[in-house]
Design an enzyme around this catalytic site. Structure first.
Site, PDB file in Angstrom:
ATOM      1  N   ASN B  81       0.801  -1.222   0.000  1.00  0.00           N
ATOM      2  CA  ASN B  81       0.000   0.000   0.000  1.00  0.00           C
ATOM      3  C   ASN B  81       0.836   1.275   0.000  1.00  0.00           C
ATOM      4  O   ASN B  81       0.329   2.344   0.303  1.00  0.00           O
ATOM      5  CB  ASN B  81      -0.946   0.009   1.185  1.00  0.00           C
ATOM      6  CG  ASN B  81      -1.798  -1.234   1.221  1.00  0.00           C
ATOM      7  OD1 ASN B  81      -1.641  -2.087   2.077  1.00  0.00           O
ATOM      8  ND2 ASN B  81      -2.648  -1.366   0.221  1.00  0.00           N
ATOM      9  N   VAL B  88       1.799   7.173   0.602  1.00  0.00           N
ATOM     10  CA  VAL B  88       0.977   6.189   1.274  1.00  0.00           C
ATOM     11  C   VAL B  88      -0.397   6.179   0.635  1.00  0.00           C
ATOM     12  O   VAL B  88      -0.976   7.217   0.371  1.00  0.00           O
ATOM     13  CB  VAL B  88       0.835   6.530   2.765  1.00  0.00           C
ATOM     14  CG1 VAL B  88      -0.051   5.529   3.455  1.00  0.00           C
ATOM     15  CG2 VAL B  88       2.190   6.577   3.412  1.00  0.00           C
ATOM     16  N   CYS B  89      -0.901   4.990   0.369  1.00  0.00           N
ATOM     17  CA  CYS B  89      -2.212   4.881  -0.262  1.00  0.00           C
ATOM     18  C   CYS B  89      -3.160   4.191   0.701  1.00  0.00           C
ATOM     19  O   CYS B  89      -3.241   2.969   0.725  1.00  0.00           O
ATOM     20  CB  CYS B  89      -2.083   4.090  -1.565  1.00  0.00           C
ATOM     21  SG  CYS B  89      -3.640   3.796  -2.368  1.00  0.00           S
ATOM     22  N   ILE B  90      -3.828   4.974   1.524  1.00  0.00           N
ATOM     23  CA  ILE B  90      -4.884   4.389   2.345  1.00  0.00           C
ATOM     24  C   ILE B  90      -6.117   5.261   2.205  1.00  0.00           C
ATOM     25  O   ILE B  90      -6.023   6.448   1.934  1.00  0.00           O
ATOM     26  CB  ILE B  90      -4.484   4.257   3.836  1.00  0.00           C
ATOM     27  CG1 ILE B  90      -3.891   5.546   4.362  1.00  0.00           C
ATOM     28  CG2 ILE B  90      -3.558   3.109   4.038  1.00  0.00           C
ATOM     29  CD1 ILE B  90      -3.593   5.499   5.835  1.00  0.00           C
ATOM     30  N   MET B 101      -8.772   4.135  -6.580  1.00  0.00           N
ATOM     31  CA  MET B 101      -8.852   2.688  -6.734  1.00  0.00           C
ATOM     32  C   MET B 101     -10.241   2.235  -7.189  1.00  0.00           C
ATOM     33  O   MET B 101     -10.426   1.118  -7.599  1.00  0.00           O
ATOM     34  CB  MET B 101      -8.512   1.998  -5.418  1.00  0.00           C
ATOM     35  CG  MET B 101      -7.061   2.191  -5.012  1.00  0.00           C
ATOM     36  SD  MET B 101      -5.940   1.623  -6.308  1.00  0.00           S
ATOM     37  CE  MET B 101      -4.409   2.304  -5.720  1.00  0.00           C
TER      38      MET B 101
END
Ligand SMILES: [Zn+2]
Ligand SMILES: [Zn+2]
Lengths: 667, 165
Positions: B81, B88-90, B101
């Site tokens: 992630n 950071v991909c959250i 996404m």
């Protein structure tokens, strides 16, 4: 090195440029002076060029020719100074030298202002400045040669002079705007900086008015078209400068006045709207005027201007649309979400979840959440759901505006998950169920309540009766575990099953009466061998205090409320430590809360030291683990170590307490 | 306006200093600019990132908390992630409007009641439990799924690197 060289090659350094300019100017001055004096002395006929030849061999021919002209024209003034001026302005090469000197002065002036007001420019500011400069140059070039289509040198020079002054101020405005925006990111900018910047902005503002008058004066002679061209530019400059000033003043006012100014955001919004729209409108009209007046429909210039017009038009439209959206949001909000009553606010007694500041007045959403009017407006402009519980607030679901009962909504989406009762007291709730991810991971919930607003001694707003019954359930399985320990764990897991699981897996430490504190602290010091070295004084920690108390089993809850000045409480503190007791955890003391200093430098250095401590501890722990895994036979050494560490822990404990009391008295 | 954002950031900084969550340190890089923070995150125990201290950068927008900050690790971190460049991909860091996404519900997205602390706690749980369904680093996701041992090995190396050992 090569980069620096490359950057320097196209432009000579300021020093070289200045000295060359000064040299050239002095040559021109000397020439003028010489001419004036020789013409005076020799009246009409004989001229002696001896001096002129030695000083300026290059200008020899010209001098000769000019002198013949000059002799014929004769000097119009009596004073030497005016005559020199006459000569300087009447010869092409002298004019260019004068122009160059003017530029040199302007650049020096700009440099001086930059040094005085801005100091070192930041990279982004420099970049902006450069972009703006080339942009300005390009458009004005188009204007002068594409639109005005000037022919004579005089016209070119006067236009160039005009745009140079204008560009100078425009660039300064841009720079001030950038700097203001940067300063507004910082809470610590000195007063002097603000004063200097505001002064500069006022000067720019005054100059733009002066230029406006000048353009009026010129317009009287050159006609309304020219006046419109000149005035539009001045107006734009003035609007931009004024906009920065207004924003600046509002910002400074906002930062010094701590209370929430209810209608502030509305005023700010409308000021921004007015300024942005008027700037766009003036710019648009200016460009349209250029296009229509210049008769240049089929040229490169017209293309460029059309592009610009298109851009301005879309900007204008975008802004109007945004405003429509804003109006809709505000109207919708006023119609559907009533202002909370005084009683409701008192019961609710919380800070706004958006800005974290006290709510003296608030709007109430159908889902029972409260926000500042302004905070809610700005959020609803971009999203139509409750910030806290995400309940959709779109207009489809109309509610009776007078109804204060949240449950009356008919076609409402699923209710916010089971937090409704707690929302009476808390606004921010975050539950992290770590064991759902990995079994060892701690579960905790973050409940941001607000101490200064809670009446003293009130228990945390969890339904005590429900907890008690859950605790009884657990205790029927584990009669030997004290109720307070079970309660603590339940407060996190909120589930009988999870707590039982935690106890079974040993994540809940059962404190031997009176020894907990020591045991925990012993454990927490175990990782670092030299933990009692005075070089790493741990900050007094509310957590340690809390820990000590909970270990004694007297005050189960509410101790963290005494960490006054803390605007919020994390109630995972105690359980987390208890859960980590089985594993040696030496981060226990360095991440604990420290003081929040009023001084910037102290805060910064504290942050720095906490960081370093964290890193060091992590390193130590890592190395320890390496050695432990390589040789397991360290057990007999451990025995001896434990006793010494108990002493050390004792001291640490003592220090914590002293410091905590010290801290409390300080408050 | 940056004024309210500044006040809110100040409040958050105060709270994080007085009552920091376990294994997390965060604060402004330089108080000249309160909109640029650094955060140190300790790798959660029991995971392959255990013991590491990972530095990251948080950049706040002027209209914070209406828009989420951007977060970027400044160390190498091989994780499904986290983009190879450290971003950071959250979901909590995604504004309600955008959905890179394509399958996040808006409930998981940013809202002004979120905070630096909640972001960092989410990152800790992300480190503990990678989500290989919405992978930012496809390589890492693949390794995590198919070759867990290799992933662990890389992670251990990262931990060692992050400690400067
Ligand atoms: Zn608010
Ligand atoms: Zn709500």
């Amino acid at each position: 090195m090569p980069v620096i060289l490359l950057e320097r090659i196209p432009l000579p350094s300021l020093q070289t440029y200045t000295s060359v300019s000064v040299l050239v100017l002095s040559v021109a001055l000397y020439y003028a002076y010489h001419t004036v004096t020789t013409v005076d002395i020799n009246s009409i006929h004989e001229l002696d060029f001896g001096d002129g030849v030695t000083v300026e061999p290059v200008a020899d021919d010209e001098v000769l020719n000019e002198h013949h002209d000059m002799v014929n024209i004769s000097l119009p003034y009596d004073s030497v100074g005016w005559n020199m001026f006459h000569i300087l302005t009447s010869e092409v090469w002298c004019v260019w030298i004068l122009v160059n000197s003017a530029y040199c002065c302007l650049i020096l002036l700009g440099k001086a202002i930059q040094k005085l007001v801005f100091g070192e420019l930041r990279v982004s500011e420099e970049q902006h400045l450069r972009d703006k400069f080339w942009n300005f140059l390009f458009y004005k070039f188009i204007f002068i040669f594409g639109v005005m289509n000037v022919q004579t040198l005089e016209e070119v020079v006067s236009w160039v002079a005009w745009f140079t002054i204008l560009g100078f101020f425009t660039l300064l405005t841009q720079l001030s705007k950038d700097r203001f925006e940067y300063l507004s990111f910082s809470p610590i900018a000195a007063r002097g900086v603000h004063v200097k910047l505001l002064c500069l902005l006022f000067v720019i503002l005054l100059c733009s008015f002066a230029l406006l008058f000048l353009s009026g004066y010129v317009g009287l002679q050159a006609g309304p078209t020219i006046f419109a061209f000149l005035a539009a530019e001045c107006l734009l400059l003035g609007i931009r400068a004024l906009y920065v000033v207004v924003r600046y003043v509002i910002h400074l006012w906002d930062m010094t006045v701590s209370s929430v100014w209810e209608n502030k955001s509305m005023y700010i919004y409308y000021t921004e709207l007015t300024f942005e729209l008027s700037a766009l409108a003036v710019d648009f009209a200016h460009h349209l005027h250029m296009l229509l007046w210049g008769n240049i429909f089929l040229s490169m210039a017209s293309l460029v201007i059309c592009m610009q017009l298109r851009y301005l038009f879309y900007e204008f439209k975008r802004r109007i649309n945004r405003h429509k959206n804003y109006r809709r949001v505000v109207q919708n909000m006023e119609a559907r979400f009533p202002m909370a009553t005084k009683e409701e606010l008192q019961i609710h007694n919380d800070n706004c979840a958006v800005c974290w500041e006290r709510m003296d007045s608030a709007r109430k959403l159908p889902c029972g959440h409260f926000f500042h009017n302004s905070c809610l407006t700005s959020w609803l402009e971009q999203d139509t759901s409750c910030p806290t519980c995400r309940t959709s607030l779109s207009e489809g679901q109309q509610v009776d505006p007078n109804s204060n009962v949240p449950d009356e909504r008919g076609a409402a989406p699923p209710q916010p998950p089971q937090q409704q009762p707690q929302n009476m007291f808390t606004n921010h709730f975050f539950h992290f169920d770590g064991s759902r991810y990995v079994s060892w991971f701690p579960s905790f919930s973050v409940e941001v309540t607000h101490t200064q607003l809670l009446p003293g001694g009130r228990q945390r707003p969890i339904q005590t009766s429900q907890l008690d019954s859950m605790a009884r359930q657990v205790q029927s399985v584990f009669p030997h575990i004290p109720t307070n320990v079970i309660l603590e764990d339940l407060r996190n897991t909120r589930s009988v099953d999870f707590t039982i699981e935690n106890i079974l897996e040993g994540r809940v430490q059962v404190p031997p009466p009176g020894l907990t504190t020591m045991a925990v602290l012993t454990d927490s010091e175990e990782g670092s061998d030299d933990s009692d070295s005075p070089s790493t004084p741990s900050q007094p920690s509310p957590r340690a205090l809390q820990l000590a108390r909970s270990g004694e089993g007297e005050e189960r809850v509410g101790t963290s409320e005494e960490a006054g000045g803390v605007s919020s409480i994390m109630d995972y503190n105690v359980p987390f430590l208890m859960e980590t007791v089985p594993q040696p955890s030496d981060e226990a003391h360095f991440t604990t809360g420290s003081r929040f200093s009023k001084s910037t430098t102290e805060r910064e250095s504290m942050l720095q030291s906490r960081k370093e401590q964290m890193l060091q501890n992590a390193r130590k722990k890592y190395l320890n683990r390496q050695t432990n895994s390589s040789k397991e036979a360290a057990s007999q050494i451990d025995d001896t170590r434990v006793t010494s560490e108990t002493n050390a822990a004792d001291q640490v404990q003592l220090r914590h307490r002293n410091e905590s009391t010290f801290q409390e008295t300080q408050r | 306006m940056a004024g309210s954002a500044l006040k809110r950031l100040m409040a958050e900084y105060k709270q994080l200093t007085l009552n920091p969550p376990e294994g997390i340190i965060a604060g402004p890089l330089d108080e000249e600019n309160f909109f640029e923070w650094e955060a140190y995150i300790m790798g959660p125990e029991g995971t392959c990132f255990e013991g590491g201290v990972f530095p990251s950068r948080l950049t706040f927008p002027p209209d914070y908390p209406l828009s989420p900050p951007k977060m970027k690790f400044t160390c190498d971190l091989f994780h499904p992630n986290i983009y190879p460049d450290g971003r950071v991909c959250i979901s909590i860091l995604h504004a309600p409007g955008d959905d890179p996404m394509g399958y996040e519900t808006s409930a998981e997205r940013w809202s002004p009641v979120q905070s630096v602390e909640k972001i960092l706690l989410s990152v800790v749980s992300m480190l503990a439990e990678p989500n290989d369904e919405s992978a930012a680093n496809v390589d890492a996701a693949k390794t995590w799924r198919d070759n867990r041992e290799k992933f662990m090995e890389i992670a251990h190396r990262t931990v060692k690197q992050s400690l400067g050992l």
